[in-house]
Design an enzyme around this catalytic site. Structure first.
Site, mmCIF file in Angstrom:
data_model
loop_
_atom_site.group_PDB
_atom_site.id
_atom_site.type_symbol
_atom_site.label_atom_id
_atom_site.label_comp_id
_atom_site.label_asym_id
_atom_site.label_seq_id
_atom_site.Cartn_x
_atom_site.Cartn_y
_atom_site.Cartn_z
ATOM 1 C CG HIS A 241 -21.885 6.091 89.389
ATOM 2 N ND1 HIS A 241 -21.623 5.004 88.226
ATOM 3 C CD2 HIS A 241 -21.470 7.253 89.088
ATOM 4 C CE1 HIS A 241 -20.537 5.474 87.437
ATOM 5 N NE2 HIS A 241 -20.395 7.090 88.002
ATOM 6 C CG ASP B 250 -21.203 2.909 94.859
ATOM 7 O OD1 ASP B 250 -19.975 3.215 95.262
ATOM 8 O OD2 ASP B 250 -21.666 3.292 93.494
ATOM 9 C CD GLN C 43 -18.066 10.412 94.981
ATOM 10 O OE1 GLN C 43 -17.295 10.934 95.581
ATOM 11 N NE2 GLN C 43 -17.907 10.303 93.725
ATOM 12 C CE LYS D 251 -15.380 7.675 91.731
ATOM 13 N NZ LYS D 251 -15.543 8.686 90.769
ATOM 14 C CB CYS E 59 -22.372 8.067 85.741
ATOM 15 S SG CYS E 59 -21.337 8.196 84.635
#
Ligand code: PMP
Length: 407
Positions: free
Chosen positions: A123, A200, A203, A226, A364
């Site tokens: 991202h 990261d 997700q 999220k 993104c």
């Protein structure tokens, strides 16, 4: 408790509405997820009863707020499998967490000629902070490519890793392809080369059990919004010994031990990295959301979402002219696709008219779009409250789009 999606849906008031006269099928969870009543109530309770300024409080509300804020930190640590709440820094979200590491760690630990490694599926928030750092210190950014299926080429990582590598920054799960990356393997290879690893987890946390000790990484970042919490809150987990050695990245109240015009000294961790009044309400909401997820069972959530992806994949494949972007062997919660003769944004708009909320665009991840030679994709992304009916609505909407466009 067995996983009961109907019962879970009862907890999310926003799902029970019609959009353009059709039942809402919310499939834009990779962008932002909806909030259960338990989180909304926790926020209301906090603002109705407890709200005060945290730390150094001399009144009851301040003390209660401090307790709630530090309690939330402990909840975040527990949900990530970390033993020490002081390893958790509250931030606005994944983007801010990565910028924090790039500033506090990067500016002091990365020098001219050093290398940072990212991947082709990152991202923008795990690309641009490292580009800024490289520009500032004269380091070089290296990129691990993906194969056509959307899996990282680990042999390329091995070829890139060297004595000058300071950090590997990689997404846990791709927000475009759904690829679940082999983080532990990446960590082993990076550590063998003397590099740290940032994951990261934007997700990751919403979709599966996460244990930072098992992953072996050095930094793990995620966003509250999220993971069924409010916007404007997230967390960075980092190994304590790393945090202890770093100087601050932003200055202000709350991050100092003492201030004089001659010399200012820093607070301990994690306060050193939390300048200014924190988002206490957000932290309370985040803790409530993580507790909700814990009660639902992250393992059960993962199985539920994988079953939905397995149900959706063949149905999408059967639509003439539809091409899935990325077909990784290990896929979690995200499906991206394009359709012959219909632009992704047009598809997104038609699906909206059918009550189906998806994302259309570059997500993104412009370098990844370039890798696949597409300007944009449509992305359907699942959460614990999605059902086969949501998938059926998506598939029906895509057939309707084909008819409209005569595709
Ligand atoms: N990384 C990934 C993989 C993401 O999906 C996102 C959000 N789309 C981010 C980072 C950025 O998260 P935030 O905007 O909440 O900081």
């Amino acid at each position: 408790m067995s996983f009961d999606v109907a019962q879970i849906r009862e907890d999310f008031p926003i799902l029970h509405q019609e959009v353009h006269g059709k039942p809402l099928a919310y499939l834009d969870n990779a962008a932002t997820a909806q909030k259960p009543r338990q989180v909304i109530d926790a926020l209301a309770r906090f603002y109705e009863r407890d709200n005060g300024a945290v730390h150094r409080a001399v009144h009851a509300l301040g003390a209660r707020s401090t307790e709630a804020y530090e309690g939330a930190r402990a909840t975040v640590a527990r949900s990530l499998g970390a033993t020490d709440p002081r390893e958790v820094v509250f931030v606005r979200g994944t983007t801010e967490a990565i910028n924090l590491v790039a500033a506090a760690w990067g500016r002091s630990r990365v020098a001219s000629g050093d290398e940072l490694v990212i991947t082709e599926m990152e991202h923008h928030s795990n690309i641009v902070p490292w580009q800024l750092l490289c520009d500032a210190v004269g380091a070089r950014l290296r990129v691990v490519p993906v194969n056509d299926r959307g899996e990282l080429l680990l042999e390329e990582l091995d070829a890139i890793l060297g004595a000058g590598t300071r950090l590997v920054a990689v997404t846990h799960v791709s927000n475009v392809l759904g690829t679940l990356n082999p983080v532990r393997e990446i960590v082993e290879r990076a550590h063998a080369a003397g590099a740290l690893v940032l994951v990261d987890g934007a997700q990751g946390v919403p979709h599966m059990p996460v244990d930072v000790r098992e992953l072996g990484c050095d930094f793990y970042a995620f966003s509250g919004h999220k993971v069924f919490a409010p916007t404007g809150i997230g967390a960075l987990w980092a190994r304590r010994e790393i945090l202890e050695e770093l100087g601050p990245w932003q200055g202000g109240g709350g991050m100092i031990a003492s201030v004089s015009f001659e010399k200012t000294t820093w607070a301990g961790v994690p306060e050193r990295f939390e300048a200014g009044s924190p988002n206490t309400g957000g932290a309370v909401g985040l803790a409530a959301a993580l507790e909700y997820l814990e009660a639902a069972g992250p393992g059960a959530v993962e199985r539920h979402e994988r079953a939905l992806v397995e149900y959706a994949e063949p149905a999408l494949r059967a639509i003439p002219g539809l091409r899935l972007i990325g077909e990784p062997a290990d896929r979690a919660s995200v499906l991206s696709f394009v359709m012959d003769g219909i632009h992704a944004h047009d598809l997104g708009t038609i699906l909206d008219r059918e009550g189906v909320a998806v994302r259309a665009g570059h997500h993104c991840a412009q370098p990844l779009m370039e890798r696949y030679g597409v300007p944009a994709t449509v992305r359907a992304s699942f959460a614990l409250y999605n059902t086969r009916e949501d998938v059926d609505a998506l598939v029906a909407g895509l057939h309707a789009a084909r008819e409209i466009f005569g595709a």
